[in-house]
Design a protein around this motif. Structure first.
Motif, PDB file in Angstrom:
ATOM      1  N   SER A   1     -27.721 -31.767  -3.906  1.00 13.02           N
ATOM      2  CA  SER A   1     -28.855 -31.442  -3.041  1.00 13.02           C
ATOM      3  C   SER A   1     -28.520 -30.248  -2.160  1.00 13.02           C
ATOM      4  O   SER A   1     -27.395 -30.063  -1.723  1.00 13.02           O
ATOM      5  N   VAL A   2     -29.517 -29.441  -1.914  1.00 13.83           N
ATOM      6  CA  VAL A   2     -29.382 -28.292  -1.030  1.00 13.83           C
ATOM      7  C   VAL A   2     -30.200 -28.582   0.215  1.00 13.83           C
ATOM      8  O   VAL A   2     -31.278 -29.159   0.147  1.00 13.83           O
ATOM      9  N   GLU A   3     -29.700 -28.210   1.404  1.00 18.88           N
ATOM     10  CA  GLU A   3     -30.382 -28.521   2.659  1.00 18.88           C
ATOM     11  C   GLU A   3     -31.822 -28.028   2.646  1.00 18.88           C
ATOM     12  O   GLU A   3     -32.119 -26.918   2.235  1.00 18.88           O
ATOM     13  N   ASP A   4     -32.720 -28.879   3.087  1.00 17.03           N
ATOM     14  CA  ASP A   4     -34.124 -28.520   3.237  1.00 17.03           C
ATOM     15  C   ASP A   4     -34.222 -27.338   4.204  1.00 17.03           C
ATOM     16  O   ASP A   4     -33.762 -27.404   5.336  1.00 17.03           O
ATOM     17  N   ASP A   5     -34.840 -26.246   3.727  1.00 11.65           N
ATOM     18  CA  ASP A   5     -34.956 -25.054   4.571  1.00 11.65           C
ATOM     19  C   ASP A   5     -35.723 -25.327   5.849  1.00 11.65           C
ATOM     20  O   ASP A   5     -35.576 -24.616   6.844  1.00 11.65           O
ATOM     21  N   GLU A   6     -36.559 -26.361   5.832  1.00 12.27           N
ATOM     22  CA  GLU A   6     -37.373 -26.636   7.002  1.00 12.27           C
ATOM     23  C   GLU A   6     -36.656 -27.480   8.054  1.00 12.27           C
ATOM     24  O   GLU A   6     -37.063 -27.497   9.212  1.00 12.27           O
ATOM     25  N   LEU A   7     -35.628 -28.200   7.658  1.00 16.04           N
ATOM     26  CA  LEU A   7     -34.976 -29.138   8.570  1.00 16.04           C
ATOM     27  C   LEU A   7     -33.491 -28.810   8.695  1.00 16.04           C
ATOM     28  O   LEU A   7     -32.731 -28.947   7.738  1.00 16.04           O
ATOM     29  N   HIS A   8     -33.090 -28.347   9.869  1.00 15.66           N
ATOM     30  CA  HIS A   8     -31.700 -27.983  10.122  1.00 15.66           C
ATOM     31  C   HIS A   8     -31.099 -28.940  11.151  1.00 15.66           C
ATOM     32  O   HIS A   8     -31.767 -29.319  12.125  1.00 15.66           O
ATOM     33  N   THR A   9     -29.831 -29.294  10.951  1.00 15.66           N
ATOM     34  CA  THR A   9     -29.104 -30.109  11.928  1.00 15.66           C
ATOM     35  C   THR A   9     -28.165 -29.198  12.709  1.00 15.66           C
ATOM     36  O   THR A   9     -27.329 -28.501  12.123  1.00 15.66           O
ATOM     37  N   TYR A  10     -28.323 -29.206  14.035  1.00 14.60           N
ATOM     38  CA  TYR A  10     -27.518 -28.349  14.895  1.00 14.60           C
ATOM     39  C   TYR A  10     -26.628 -29.187  15.807  1.00 14.60           C
ATOM     40  O   TYR A  10     -27.012 -30.273  16.257  1.00 14.60           O
TER      41      TYR A  10
END
Length: 648
Positions: A579-588
């Motif tokens: 899986s590749v990170e959802d471009d819309e949802l980032h974890t900071y």
């Protein structure tokens, strides 16, 4: 043409994953130098990349100073405790030679010693928080301690001709009195269940990461490299402070919801939890629990503790009594010396007595925990190194480890202060406590597959919930797979967690080990450099914090925040190939300062780039500097973390 197009898409996805993995070194510059093959990570799987950090990196070593251990007293012991093997009873003996040395300044003085019995006030509303103390009773030169006395304080005076008394020494003594149901058993005869019921000993040092162990306690680390010891290098904490991490290990549930709902403040709540020592007791084990530094004990700091004595041998009331009766000296911002003796030594001397008294005749389960050196100062471990090492050497020489499975562990790494604030590796150091397991020679011979699994699991992701299942497994060593465990024994907060004697899944994720994203050390990060975006996220975080104060009706108690400065903001990069990170949802992970008081916070948040919206749990904020002096207006351990009290 379609084939070429599909290949292009697959290659593009692979390229994105590769880019995500390439960011690993951007946030972890001090990875230990090792072979490229498999030595760059503690855990290296498609779902978890836990990097090896250099404990001696320059950014931490510039703050590192060795602390010298200071003895509490150089006087000889005027009163000595010994166990009479023939009578199977303790004696307190007075040393006349020591008396002569101590009483030289008292002309024509005579010796007068007395003792007071320390007990647990069972009728009190909160028995853990006090003690009973008998009236003084005479103490003669060879006093045979009654078998119903577990602990005493002693005072010895020199009395001159005018009947004036000068205190020479005062001390405290613990006695491991017989709790066995069958007292007629020959204590020299080995028990027949030594292999089916191994002794289980847990030795804990608070706030000690696996990195600080290497940095500060080289003697202890060297001892733990001997045959039979296995280090769980992928051991990741599951909660912020001591109580959730120890509860995961002892009950299979970190009870963080109960903490947020203040259920721990209710008398009797802690007693209702299902502690692993209860099951050991049912299997015929004698149980013990001791912890130094009474004011910050795990189940008593801003909590009422236990109503009923939880184990056969419980040191809580003794420690509270001595810290009240005797003079104390503070080091490393904690009670260090209790009278003439280290608070640490009361706990670990009792561990020796406990093992020495029973480990050959009855199975024993003991937890012995220390806060005094390490809870408030990460450099305190440098002074503890030789002390702890000498105890382990003594235990080993006395043969205690021959019949015991031993855990040497911590709850978490250092959570605040200079190393956590200024060292980029501090993020990982906080999350990766030390965890060593020892199995004796007979165990290694009888259960070779379990030993092989321990070796494998050293570099697999693990948690306190797995240790909990391991403790259950020690009561049923004939069970060869997790399917043989009763569903009632599974860790309630992590049904998929398992004994460390079984091989852990190679491709394990934090969620499968009961580790929430906030504490997970598996995802590498990349530093965000877009200042406008950083500011937008940070301001929204601070707004949410202020909203939280309003929602909890805390605005008249706690100051509102304004953003002062962002230290850094990093984005977590998933490592899974599928899986590749959802471009819309980032974890900071964002580290920032607020006004007033320059409070230093760290938050793990999710940001929806399309909506420009943020998801966070304010109760999960980390506070990276000591906040004791700014949070005295509340005893709630969750609120204290983010409340800056309004001055009145």
């Amino acid at each position: 043409m379609c084939l070429k197009s599909n290949v292009f898409v697959l290659c593009s996805l692979g390229f994105i994953v590769c880019l995500a993995k390439m960011t690993l070194h951007s946030h972890y510059p001090d990875i230990e130098k090792a072979s490229k093959k498999d030595q760059q990570f503690y855990v290296d799987s498609p779902s978890c990349k836990m990097p090896k950090m250099d404990p001696f990196s320059a950014d931490i070593m510039k703050f590192f100073r060795k602390k010298q251990f200071k003895e509490c007293s150089t006087d000889g012991d005027l009163v000595l405790s010994e166990f009479d093997l023939e009578l199977r009873q303790y004696r307190l003996n007075i040393d006349d030679g020591i008396y002569e040395k101590l009483s030289k300044k008292v002309a024509n003085g005579t010796l007068k010693c007395q003792y007071q019995v320390i007990g647990r006030n069972k009728s009190a509303s909160y028995p853990d928080n006090g003690f009973t103390l008998s009236k003084p009773r005479p103490l003669n030169h060879s006093f045979l301690v009654p078998k119903n006395i577990d602990c005493v304080s002693t005072q010895c005076y020199a009395v001159n001709e005018k009947k004036k008394m000068e205190l020479l020494q005062e001390d405290g003594f613990l006695f491991v009195q017989d709790r066995l149901r069958h007292n007629t058993k020959n204590p020299e005869e080995p028990r027949p269940d030594g292999e089916s019921k191994p002794n289980v000993i847990i030795l804990g040092i608070d706030s000690t990461s696996r990195m600080n162990l290497r940095r500060s306690m080289p003697k202890l680390h060297e001892f733990l490299q001997q045959p039979g010891w296995f280090e769980m290098q992928g051991f990741n904490k599951v909660g912020e402070n001591t109580i959730p991490n120890l509860l995961a290990l002892l009950t299979g549930n970190a009870e963080e919801k109960a903490m947020e709902q203040s259920r721990f403040s209710r008398g009797g709540f802690i007693d209702k939890l299902k502690f692993i020592w209860q099951r050991f007791k049912k299997y015929g084990y004698l149980t013990a629990f001791g912890e130094d530094c009474g004011k910050i004990n795990t189940f008593n700091y801003h909590k009422p503790g236990f109503r009923k004595q939880p184990v056969d041998y419980y040191l809580r009331n003794f420690i509270v009594a001595l810290e009240s009766i005797l003079k104390t000296r503070r080091e490393f911002r904690n009670v260090f010396c209790v009278g003439r003796k280290l608070g640490f030594k009361y706990i670990f001397d009792f561990a020796r007595q406990f093992m020495q008294r029973f480990e050959k005749v009855a199975p024993i389960f003991g937890i012995f925990w220390s806060n005094s050196f390490t809870h408030e100062n990460f450099l305190g471990a440098t002074a503890l190194d030789k002390v702890f090492w000498e105890y382990l050497l003594e235990y080993d020489e006395l043969g205690f480890f021959n019949r015991s499975v031993v855990f040497v562990l911590s709850d978490h790494g250092y959570r605040y202060g200079v190393p956590r604030e200024s060292d980029k590796s501090g993020y990982l150091e906080e999350r990766l406590p030390m965890m060593f397991i020892y199995v004796p020679p007979w165990f290694r011979k009888r259960y070779p597959q379990y030993v092989q699994n321990l070796k494998t699991n050293q570099n697999r992701l693990s948690s306190g919930f797995d240790v909990h299942m391991t403790l259950h497994h020690l009561l049923q060593l004939n069970v060869t797979s997790m399917s043989g465990f009763s569903p009632n024994l599974r860790a309630s907060q992590c049904k998929g967690c398992q004994s460390l004697f079984f091989e852990l899944p190679y491709n394990r994720k934090c969620s499968q080990a009961g580790i929430r994203d906030k504490w997970c050390s598996c995802d590498p990060t990349e530093t965000v450099t877009d200042k406008k975006h950083i500011s937008r996220v940070a301001l929204e975080v601070v707004r949410r914090m202020n909203q939280h104060l309003e929602d909890r009706n805390l605005t008249e108690l706690c100051e509102s925040y304004t953003l002062k400065k962002v230290i850094h903001m990093d984005r977590k990069v998933p490592v899974t190939d599928e899986s590749v990170e959802d471009d819309e949802l980032h974890t900071y992970v964002i580290s920032f300062l607020t006004r007033p008081t320059q409070a230093h916070f760290e938050a793990t948040v999710q940001w929806n780039t399309q909506r420009g919206s943020l998801t966070m749990n304010v109760n999960e904020l980390s506070r990276l500097e000591s906040y004791k002096k700014h949070s005295k207006c509340t005893n709630d351990p969750v609120i204290k973390k983010y409340c800056i009290c309004i001055p009145f």
